[in-house]
Motif scaffolding. Structure first.
Motif, PDB file in Angstrom:
ATOM      1  N   CYS A  74       0.803  -1.396   0.230  1.00 19.66           N
ATOM      2  CA  CYS A  74       0.064   0.132  -0.096  1.00 19.66           C
ATOM      3  C   CYS A  74       0.622   1.147  -0.060  1.00 19.66           C
ATOM      4  O   CYS A  74       0.546   2.156  -0.551  1.00 19.66           O
ATOM      5  CB  CYS A  74      -1.001  -0.068   1.175  1.00 19.66           C
ATOM      6  N   GLY A  78      -0.005   3.143  -2.884  1.00 23.25           N
ATOM      7  CA  GLY A  78      -1.027   4.273  -2.308  1.00 23.25           C
ATOM      8  C   GLY A  78      -2.489   3.864  -2.440  1.00 23.25           C
ATOM      9  O   GLY A  78      -3.482   4.550  -2.222  1.00 23.25           O
ATOM     10  N   SER A  79      -2.758   2.458  -2.631  1.00 21.06           N
ATOM     11  CA  SER A  79      -4.015   2.037  -2.938  1.00 21.06           C
ATOM     12  C   SER A  79      -4.396   0.788  -1.972  1.00 21.06           C
ATOM     13  O   SER A  79      -3.523   0.332  -1.374  1.00 21.06           O
ATOM     14  CB  SER A  79      -4.159   1.366  -4.554  1.00 21.06           C
ATOM     15  N   ARG A 100      -6.723   8.423   5.219  1.00 22.37           N
ATOM     16  CA  ARG A 100      -5.737   9.759   4.791  1.00 22.37           C
ATOM     17  C   ARG A 100      -6.396  10.685   5.738  1.00 22.37           C
ATOM     18  O   ARG A 100      -7.189  11.135   6.050  1.00 22.37           O
ATOM     19  CB  ARG A 100      -6.112  10.029   3.336  1.00 22.37           C
ATOM     20  N   LYS A 105      -2.496  12.035   2.370  1.00 25.46           N
ATOM     21  CA  LYS A 105      -1.537  11.138   2.759  1.00 25.46           C
ATOM     22  C   LYS A 105      -1.832  10.117   3.836  1.00 25.46           C
ATOM     23  O   LYS A 105      -2.766  10.463   4.648  1.00 25.46           O
ATOM     24  CB  LYS A 105      -0.342  11.890   3.199  1.00 25.46           C
TER      25      LYS A 105
END
Length: 438
Positions: A74, A78-79, A100, A105
């Motif tokens: 991840c 980022g997913s 996030r 972020k």
């Protein structure tokens, strides 16, 4: 130093029935729900500990055996991540969701863990330790937790229905029904009635309403065996069912909704049938999102001794053993009927055997005269002639592997004393300890 979480974040975890844990960027546990503490806790506080340490204590470490860390993945992508971990026959589905902050972020990570049902006792068609079977087991475990349609390919008798049932038992629908429809040999009218059901008076002989298998599979898994035999005019109705989740009984006007996971199987070449316009292209793409090919028995001859021992147990002949000559004859056969054919051969041989040994004369005549196949030359070795001591060592290893009792009962089955058996096994590395703990 641990962060102070907002109360709504920690209370969120108790909304999940699955084990759930909240993690920091460095894999540190911030909070865990009751299901997580019950499944993976070791009696010590979980907050502030590394998540891998907790799973390690539960016998399911993240590292090793090809298992990937979903948090590391991840951070790279980022997913959301969905991974499957395998641990000595146990499977763990892990879903990880980044939470996030206001700048977008990831600040926390919500991890849901779903232990899959144990598959320690495989059905007979899926017994085996060859690389082909290990790859098959890996693919089945990968497919099980998802809702993706699975298409099982392979020759008749390779165990496609067994594989479908294995996927179902390891899925999140395991508590729902597993409904099988054999599509081969059904006329259009009969197939439509079987799949969708019918209303009273829909056709001659329809004296009462009948629930179709699509409706019976609601909440579970629908397995369409030999899907390549579905009549072309009915393929469009099946496609509509899969795309909309609704159908009508034969003779009915009310739309009925059914929600199920689809698994299909065929021994036919569906791609060729699509080119020949014998199978709808749109239906093919709808059912073949995750194709899995089951190997034929002749592609994994090394598994035959283990499968034979398992089948003899299942057939009710636990004391029967294959003589080295009979085993060599079985290894040399091509098995056009695959495991189903091997089962029939062993059943016949068991009825003819008078002692604990299945001999070559108990096998069908075409097996007794079968030549040694070229492909067997590189397998664990059953060439035409091998040293007697080597053949005895192979046989003892195989007998020890399939025997379910202790050393004394194994010696009795082999017709030798326990002392003689121990002396023979002592010369084979690794076996004495296993026998002592049988």
């Amino acid at each position: 130093m641990l962060k102070q979480l907002r109360p709504e974040l920690t209370s969120l975890l108790d909304c999940f029935s699955l084990p759930a844990v909240l993690l920091e960027l460095d894999h540190t546990v911030l909070a865990a729900n009751q299901a997580y503490r019950k499944q993976f806790g070791d009696g010590k506080p979980l907050q502030g500990r590394h998540c891998d340490e907790i799973l390690q204590s539960a016998g399911m470490p993240c590292g090793g055996a090809g298992n990937e860390c979903p948090l590391d993945r991840c951070l790279q992508s980022g997913s959301v991540q969905h991974v499957l971990h395998l641990h000595d026959g146990r499977a763990l589905q892990i879903d990880l969701f980044p939470i996030r902050n206001s700048s977008g972020k990831p600040e926390y990570f919500l991890e849901l863990l779903a232990p899959m049902p144990n598959q320690d006792t495989p059905p007979p068609g899926l017994v085996g330790q060859t690389p082909l079977m290990q790859q098959l087991e890996h693919l089945l475990h990968r497919a099980a937790p998802s809702e993706v349609p699975v298409l099982l390919l392979g020759e008749s008798g390779t165990g496609k229905e067994l594989a479908a049932a294995m996927i179902h038992r390891a899925s999140r629908r395991a508590q729902g029904p597993f409904v099988v429809l054999d599509c081969s040999g059904l006329s259009e009218t009969l197939f439509e009635s079987e799949l969708f059901g019918h209303e009273r008076g829909a056709f001659t002989g329809a004296q009462s309403r009948k629930i179709g298998l699509a409706e019976a599979a609601n909440g579970g898994t629908l397995f369409l065996d030999e899907v390549g035999d579905i009549p072309l005019p009915l393929q469009v109705k099946l496609l509509r069912l899969l795309e909309t989740g609704t159908f009508r009984r034969v003779g009915g006007i009310e739309a009925i909704r059914s929600e199920f996971r689809l698994i299909s199987a065929t021994h036919r070449n569906l791609e060729a049938m699509v080119r020949e316009e014998k199978f709808r292209q749109d239906l093919y793409y709808r059912i073949s999102a995750f194709p899995i090919t089951l190997p034929s028995l002749r592609e994994r001859r090394e598994d035959i001794p283990q499968i034979a021992g398992y089948l003899l147990q299942r057939l009710g002949y636990p004391r029967l053993r294959l003589s080295p000559e009979a085993l060599q004859a079985l290894l040399a056969h091509d098995y056009p009927g695959n495991v189903r054919e091997l089962r029939n051969i062993l059943n016949r041989a068991a009825l003819l055997a008078d002692d604990v040994w299945i001999l070559p004369e108990h096998l069908p005549s075409n097996l007794r005269s079968a030549p040694e196949p070229e492909s067997a030359a590189g397998s664990p070795g059953f060439a035409n002639l091998v040293p007697l001591a080597e053949m005895e060592e192979r046989y003892l290893r195989w007998a020890r592997q399939i025997h379910l009792g202790d050393r004394r009962s194994l010696a009795h089955s082999l017709g030798i004393s326990e002392r003689t058996l121990y002396r023979k096994l002592e010369s084979i590395s690794g076996l004495p300890e296993q026998v002592e703990h049988a």
